[in-house]
Design a protein around this motif. Sequence first.
Motif, short mmCIF file in Angstrom:
data_model
loop_
_atom_site.label_atom_id
_atom_site.label_comp_id
_atom_site.label_asym_id
_atom_site.label_seq_id
_atom_site.Cartn_x
_atom_site.Cartn_y
_atom_site.Cartn_z
N TRP A 120 136.68 58.39 73.11
CA TRP A 120 137.93 58.34 73.86
C TRP A 120 137.94 59.30 75.04
N THR A 121 138.85 59.04 75.97
CA THR A 121 139.20 59.98 77.03
C THR A 121 140.72 60.14 77.01
N LEU A 166 119.85 61.01 71.12
CA LEU A 166 120.20 62.24 70.42
C LEU A 166 121.55 62.13 69.70
N THR A 167 122.21 61.03 69.93
CA THR A 167 123.41 60.69 69.15
C THR A 167 123.47 59.17 69.06
N GLN A 168 124.21 58.66 68.11
CA GLN A 168 124.23 57.22 67.86
C GLN A 168 125.29 56.51 68.70
N SER A 169 125.01 55.26 69.03
CA SER A 169 126.01 54.38 69.61
C SER A 169 126.65 53.54 68.52
N TYR A 170 125.86 53.18 67.52
CA TYR A 170 126.34 52.48 66.33
C TYR A 170 126.04 53.36 65.13
N GLU A 171 127.00 53.46 64.21
CA GLU A 171 126.87 54.44 63.13
C GLU A 171 126.11 53.85 61.93
N HIS A 172 124.84 53.53 62.15
CA HIS A 172 124.04 52.94 61.08
C HIS A 172 123.66 53.95 60.01
N PHE A 183 132.96 73.47 81.65
CA PHE A 183 133.60 72.14 81.73
C PHE A 183 133.99 71.70 80.32
N PRO A 184 135.15 72.15 79.82
CA PRO A 184 135.55 71.88 78.43
C PRO A 184 135.62 70.40 78.05
N THR A 185 135.93 69.54 79.03
CA THR A 185 136.04 68.12 78.70
C THR A 185 134.68 67.48 78.40
N GLN A 186 133.60 68.21 78.62
CA GLN A 186 132.28 67.70 78.27
C GLN A 186 131.91 67.99 76.82
N ARG A 187 132.77 68.68 76.11
CA ARG A 187 132.53 68.94 74.69
C ARG A 187 132.72 67.65 73.89
N ASN A 188 132.08 67.57 72.74
CA ASN A 188 132.08 66.31 72.00
C ASN A 188 133.25 66.13 71.05
N ILE A 193 145.29 62.53 66.76
CA ILE A 193 144.02 61.86 66.51
C ILE A 193 142.86 62.81 66.82
N PHE A 194 141.79 62.66 66.05
CA PHE A 194 140.57 63.45 66.23
C PHE A 194 139.40 62.48 66.32
N GLU A 195 138.74 62.50 67.47
CA GLU A 195 137.61 61.60 67.67
C GLU A 195 136.57 62.28 68.56
N ALA A 196 135.50 61.57 68.84
CA ALA A 196 134.53 62.05 69.83
C ALA A 196 135.04 61.69 71.22
N ARG A 197 134.72 62.53 72.19
CA ARG A 197 135.16 62.26 73.56
C ARG A 197 134.06 61.57 74.36
N ASP A 198 134.47 60.56 75.12
CA ASP A 198 133.54 59.89 76.01
C ASP A 198 133.36 60.77 77.26
N SER A 199 132.14 61.09 77.58
CA SER A 199 131.87 62.00 78.70
C SER A 199 130.46 61.74 79.23
N PHE A 200 130.15 62.35 80.36
CA PHE A 200 128.80 62.26 80.92
C PHE A 200 127.78 62.82 79.93
N THR A 201 128.13 63.93 79.29
CA THR A 201 127.21 64.56 78.33
C THR A 201 126.91 63.64 77.16
N MET A 202 127.96 63.02 76.60
CA MET A 202 127.76 62.14 75.45
C MET A 202 126.94 60.91 75.83
N ARG A 203 127.18 60.38 77.01
CA ARG A 203 126.40 59.21 77.45
C ARG A 203 124.94 59.58 77.68
N LEU A 204 124.70 60.80 78.13
CA LEU A 204 123.33 61.28 78.29
C LEU A 204 122.64 61.42 76.93
N LEU A 205 123.37 61.97 75.95
CA LEU A 205 122.81 62.09 74.60
C LEU A 205 122.51 60.72 74.00
#
Length: 268
Positions: free
Chosen positions: A159-160, A129-135, A214-219, A112-124
Amino acid sequence: MSPSPRGNFYRDTISAWIPDRESSILVVAGGGTDRGVLLSLGFSNVTISNLDSRIKGTEFAPFAWRFEDGVSLQVENESFDYTIIHAGLHHMASPHKALTEMYRVARKGVAIFEARDSFTMRLLERFGLTQSYEHSAVFEQGSYGGVDNSEIPNYIYRWTEREVEKTIASYAPAYNHRFRYRHGATSPSTPLSFFKRLLVAIATPIYRLFSALFPTQRNLFAAFIEKPEKGQSLHPWLKDSSGKVGFNQEWGASQYGKSRTLKRNPRA
């Protein structure tokens, strides 16, 4: 092959995880990117599926085509060596159900290929700077592109590693699974205002250094679930008896003593 970081990440990961180019593959929620990547890698026994009614299937030649809903695949158990989904789980109303369906249909493994849930993504997300809903996808496609390909923008479920492992452990609790992960980075694909684009440009060098440390902070996030053979990699509290998996009483006795006491309900 897509020249984008996402496409290269997809291609390099599949090349490493599925070395046998003769493997049979079912792509769930597939599209042109999947065709391009798998064709460039030399795979030939590929079936691309999707629930988009606009697709005729000829777009994916020379690969086969199936109309399929990822959360309810009309495919027999272990019909394909591998199942793959690229940026499709977050479009489904039940992404965990889709993952278990892909596991059910695969003989050897799931990628599977998805975006990763992380501190960085939640900050964005917090700063828009990034969407929560893909409008933006629905805006571009009109009546399509949202949850289950409807005009309702889907929530972007990120995902994590732990979530992948818990989902599979819940669905197939008899087996001790092997998981593999990869992380990659790319710029946000969300349409942004001039000010936000400028902010991203300024922050990008800092983000690259941070994500290198911190590689796990990548999107970009890829997960591979290796599916054990029947009767193999069982947990020690289970055993295989003539093809039937059941509780290992010898293990139980070693843990809890030889006698088993049935506690009765006094109200029964």
